[in-house]
Design a protein around this motif. Sequence first.
Motif, PDB file in Angstrom:
ATOM      1  N   MET A  19       0.808  -0.893   0.199  1.00 45.05           N
ATOM      2  CA  MET A  19      -0.074   0.154  -0.218  1.00 45.05           C
ATOM      3  C   MET A  19       1.008   1.480  -0.054  1.00 45.05           C
ATOM      4  SD  MET A  19      -3.051   1.014   2.533  1.00 45.05           S
ATOM      5  CE  MET A  19      -2.142   1.100   3.796  1.00 45.05           C
ATOM      6  N   ARG A  20       0.582   2.284  -0.675  1.00 43.99           N
ATOM      7  CA  ARG A  20       1.451   3.381  -0.967  1.00 43.99           C
ATOM      8  C   ARG A  20       0.321   4.512  -0.450  1.00 43.99           C
ATOM      9  NH1 ARG A  20       1.999   6.896  -5.646  1.00 43.99           N
ATOM     10  NH2 ARG A  20       0.909   5.199  -6.505  1.00 43.99           N
ATOM     11  N   TRP A  21       0.622   5.458   0.494  1.00 48.65           N
ATOM     12  CA  TRP A  21      -0.094   6.553   1.034  1.00 48.65           C
ATOM     13  C   TRP A  21       0.002   7.667   0.216  1.00 48.65           C
ATOM     14  CZ3 TRP A  21      -3.893   5.418   4.329  1.00 48.65           C
ATOM     15  CH2 TRP A  21      -3.869   4.418   5.316  1.00 48.65           C
ATOM     16  N   VAL A  22      -1.057   8.393  -0.236  1.00 51.10           N
ATOM     17  CA  VAL A  22      -0.886   9.540  -1.158  1.00 51.10           C
ATOM     18  C   VAL A  22      -2.102  10.533  -0.700  1.00 51.10           C
ATOM     19  CG1 VAL A  22      -0.074   8.410  -3.139  1.00 51.10           C
ATOM     20  CG2 VAL A  22      -2.522   8.695  -2.774  1.00 51.10           C
ATOM     21  N   TYR A  23      -1.843  11.934  -1.634  1.00 46.74           N
ATOM     22  CA  TYR A  23      -2.938  12.786  -1.323  1.00 46.74           C
ATOM     23  C   TYR A  23      -3.233  13.123  -2.628  1.00 46.74           C
ATOM     24  CZ  TYR A  23      -5.757  16.747  -0.626  1.00 46.74           C
ATOM     25  OH  TYR A  23      -6.677  17.741  -0.530  1.00 46.74           O
ATOM     26  N   GLN A  24      -4.384  12.461  -3.344  1.00 50.25           N
ATOM     27  CA  GLN A  24      -4.521  12.929  -4.915  1.00 50.25           C
ATOM     28  C   GLN A  24      -5.925  13.435  -5.111  1.00 50.25           C
ATOM     29  OE1 GLN A  24      -2.369  11.952  -7.669  1.00 50.25           O
ATOM     30  NE2 GLN A  24      -4.058  13.616  -8.309  1.00 50.25           N
ATOM     31  N   PRO A  25      -6.228  14.488  -5.388  1.00 52.87           N
ATOM     32  CA  PRO A  25      -7.409  15.205  -5.790  1.00 52.87           C
ATOM     33  C   PRO A  25      -8.077  14.421  -7.049  1.00 52.87           C
ATOM     34  CG  PRO A  25      -5.899  16.868  -5.580  1.00 52.87           C
ATOM     35  CD  PRO A  25      -5.278  15.532  -5.651  1.00 52.87           C
ATOM     36  N   VAL A  26      -9.213  14.152  -7.058  1.00 51.11           N
ATOM     37  CA  VAL A  26      -9.741  13.417  -8.030  1.00 51.11           C
ATOM     38  C   VAL A  26     -11.388  14.021  -8.394  1.00 51.11           C
ATOM     39  CG1 VAL A  26      -8.611  11.175  -7.824  1.00 51.11           C
ATOM     40  CG2 VAL A  26     -10.996  11.659  -6.524  1.00 51.11           C
ATOM     41  N   GLU A  27     -11.731  13.614  -9.579  1.00 46.35           N
ATOM     42  CA  GLU A  27     -13.220  13.928  -9.915  1.00 46.35           C
ATOM     43  C   GLU A  27     -13.761  12.473 -10.338  1.00 46.35           C
ATOM     44  OE1 GLU A  27     -14.581  17.949 -11.703  1.00 46.35           O
ATOM     45  OE2 GLU A  27     -13.279  16.903 -13.119  1.00 46.35           O
ATOM     46  N   VAL A  28     -14.889  12.243  -9.715  1.00 44.94           N
ATOM     47  CA  VAL A  28     -15.580  10.948  -9.667  1.00 44.94           C
ATOM     48  C   VAL A  28     -17.023  11.039 -10.549  1.00 44.94           C
ATOM     49  CG1 VAL A  28     -16.471   8.952  -8.519  1.00 44.94           C
ATOM     50  CG2 VAL A  28     -14.684  10.121  -7.471  1.00 44.94           C
ATOM     51  N   GLN A  29     -17.040  10.204 -11.748  1.00 47.60           N
ATOM     52  CA  GLN A  29     -18.212  10.178 -12.422  1.00 47.60           C
ATOM     53  C   GLN A  29     -18.850   9.200 -12.030  1.00 47.60           C
ATOM     54  OE1 GLN A  29     -18.151   9.902 -16.731  1.00 47.60           O
ATOM     55  NE2 GLN A  29     -19.724  11.201 -17.038  1.00 47.60           N
ATOM     56  N   TYR A  30     -20.269   9.365 -11.609  1.00 49.81           N
ATOM     57  CA  TYR A  30     -21.293   8.392 -11.247  1.00 49.81           C
ATOM     58  C   TYR A  30     -21.975   7.887 -12.308  1.00 49.81           C
ATOM     59  CZ  TYR A  30     -19.882   9.957  -6.679  1.00 49.81           C
ATOM     60  OH  TYR A  30     -19.427  10.058  -5.399  1.00 49.81           O
ATOM     61  N   PRO A  31     -22.718   6.620 -12.288  1.00 51.03           N
ATOM     62  CA  PRO A  31     -23.225   6.124 -13.418  1.00 51.03           C
ATOM     63  C   PRO A  31     -24.444   6.876 -14.048  1.00 51.03           C
ATOM     64  CG  PRO A  31     -23.152   4.279 -11.594  1.00 51.03           C
ATOM     65  CD  PRO A  31     -22.453   5.593 -11.183  1.00 51.03           C
ATOM     66  N   ASP A  32     -25.042   7.752 -13.088  1.00 49.11           N
ATOM     67  CA  ASP A  32     -26.051   8.738 -13.849  1.00 49.11           C
ATOM     68  C   ASP A  32     -25.540  10.016 -14.486  1.00 49.11           C
ATOM     69  OD1 ASP A  32     -24.943  10.206 -11.756  1.00 49.11           O
ATOM     70  OD2 ASP A  32     -26.978  10.433 -10.658  1.00 49.11           O
ATOM     71  N   GLY A  33     -24.037   9.875 -14.377  1.00 45.89           N
ATOM     72  CA  GLY A  33     -23.431  10.990 -15.380  1.00 45.89           C
ATOM     73  C   GLY A  33     -23.039  12.224 -14.448  1.00 45.89           C
ATOM     74  N   THR A  34     -23.504  12.109 -13.127  1.00 43.04           N
ATOM     75  CA  THR A  34     -22.914  13.425 -12.290  1.00 43.04           C
ATOM     76  C   THR A  34     -21.606  13.218 -11.989  1.00 43.04           C
ATOM     77  OG1 THR A  34     -23.842  12.404 -10.237  1.00 43.04           O
ATOM     78  CG2 THR A  34     -25.149  13.864 -11.555  1.00 43.04           C
ATOM     79  N   TRP A  35     -20.802  14.311 -11.557  1.00 44.20           N
ATOM     80  CA  TRP A  35     -19.412  14.308 -11.132  1.00 44.20           C
ATOM     81  C   TRP A  35     -19.293  14.968  -9.847  1.00 44.20           C
ATOM     82  CZ3 TRP A  35     -15.278  12.764 -13.845  1.00 44.20           C
ATOM     83  CH2 TRP A  35     -15.578  12.369 -15.207  1.00 44.20           C
ATOM     84  N   GLU A  36     -18.499  14.324  -8.943  1.00 41.06           N
ATOM     85  CA  GLU A  36     -18.189  14.777  -7.877  1.00 41.06           C
ATOM     86  C   GLU A  36     -16.459  14.969  -7.312  1.00 41.06           C
ATOM     87  OE1 GLU A  36     -19.958  14.176  -3.292  1.00 41.06           O
ATOM     88  OE2 GLU A  36     -19.700  12.526  -4.575  1.00 41.06           O
ATOM     89  N   VAL A  37     -16.088  15.951  -6.856  1.00 38.27           N
ATOM     90  CA  VAL A  37     -14.718  16.084  -6.492  1.00 38.27           C
ATOM     91  C   VAL A  37     -14.456  15.522  -5.078  1.00 38.27           C
ATOM     92  CG1 VAL A  37     -12.966  17.629  -5.650  1.00 38.27           C
ATOM     93  CG2 VAL A  37     -14.474  18.216  -7.409  1.00 38.27           C
ATOM     94  N   GLY A  38     -13.370  14.505  -5.137  1.00 40.58           N
ATOM     95  CA  GLY A  38     -12.957  13.758  -3.950  1.00 40.58           C
ATOM     96  C   GLY A  38     -11.442  13.779  -3.880  1.00 40.58           C
ATOM     97  N   ARG A  39     -11.022  12.660  -3.202  1.00 35.30           N
ATOM     98  CA  ARG A  39      -9.686  12.503  -3.145  1.00 35.30           C
ATOM     99  C   ARG A  39      -9.375  10.920  -2.834  1.00 35.30           C
ATOM    100  NH1 ARG A  39      -9.463  14.937   2.682  1.00 35.30           N
ATOM    101  NH2 ARG A  39      -9.016  13.284   3.822  1.00 35.30           N
ATOM    102  N   ILE A  40      -8.074  10.419  -3.264  1.00 40.58           N
ATOM    103  CA  ILE A  40      -7.586   9.356  -3.093  1.00 40.58           C
ATOM    104  C   ILE A  40      -6.594   9.518  -2.087  1.00 40.58           C
ATOM    105  CG2 ILE A  40      -6.200   7.413  -3.932  1.00 40.58           C
ATOM    106  CD1 ILE A  40      -7.624   7.806  -6.790  1.00 40.58           C
ATOM    107  N   SER A  41      -6.534   8.676  -0.925  1.00 40.64           N
ATOM    108  CA  SER A  41      -5.483   8.692   0.220  1.00 40.64           C
ATOM    109  C   SER A  41      -4.537   7.422   0.184  1.00 40.64           C
ATOM    110  CB  SER A  41      -6.132   8.876   1.574  1.00 40.64           C
ATOM    111  OG  SER A  41      -6.994   7.563   1.883  1.00 40.64           O
ATOM    112  N   ALA A  42      -4.625   6.589  -0.761  1.00 38.63           N
ATOM    113  CA  ALA A  42      -3.970   5.381  -0.858  1.00 38.63           C
ATOM    114  C   ALA A  42      -4.061   4.494  -2.016  1.00 38.63           C
ATOM    115  CB  ALA A  42      -3.975   4.447   0.421  1.00 38.63           C
ATOM    116  N   TRP A  43      -3.141   3.881  -2.646  1.00 35.43           N
ATOM    117  CA  TRP A  43      -3.269   3.000  -3.684  1.00 35.43           C
ATOM    118  C   TRP A  43      -2.655   1.629  -3.257  1.00 35.43           C
ATOM    119  CZ3 TRP A  43      -5.188   4.734  -8.149  1.00 35.43           C
ATOM    120  CH2 TRP A  43      -5.219   6.039  -8.577  1.00 35.43           C
TER     121      TRP A  43
END
Length: 64
Positions: free
Chosen positions: A1-25
């Motif tokens: 596991m690798r800890w990170v701080y990665q901002p992301v945009e997530v697209q949901y099945p209904d087509g909407t988008w939301e900003v979030g973050r990834i904290s680990a890979w």
Amino acid sequence: MRWVYQPVEVQYPDGTWEVGRISAWWTDDAGDLWCRLRTPSGGARPQWTRYDPEAVQLLPSTGI
């Protein structure tokens, strides 16, 4: 596991988008890439989810 701080945009099945973050890979034994993803609508705790580059767009984490 690798800890990170990665901002992301997530697209949901209904087509909407939301900003979030990834904290680990993490890469599982089968070679699949997983991310520890948190979004405002996802609740207080981040969730492990298989990384899908079509639905999770990585955003710059540093200035230009």
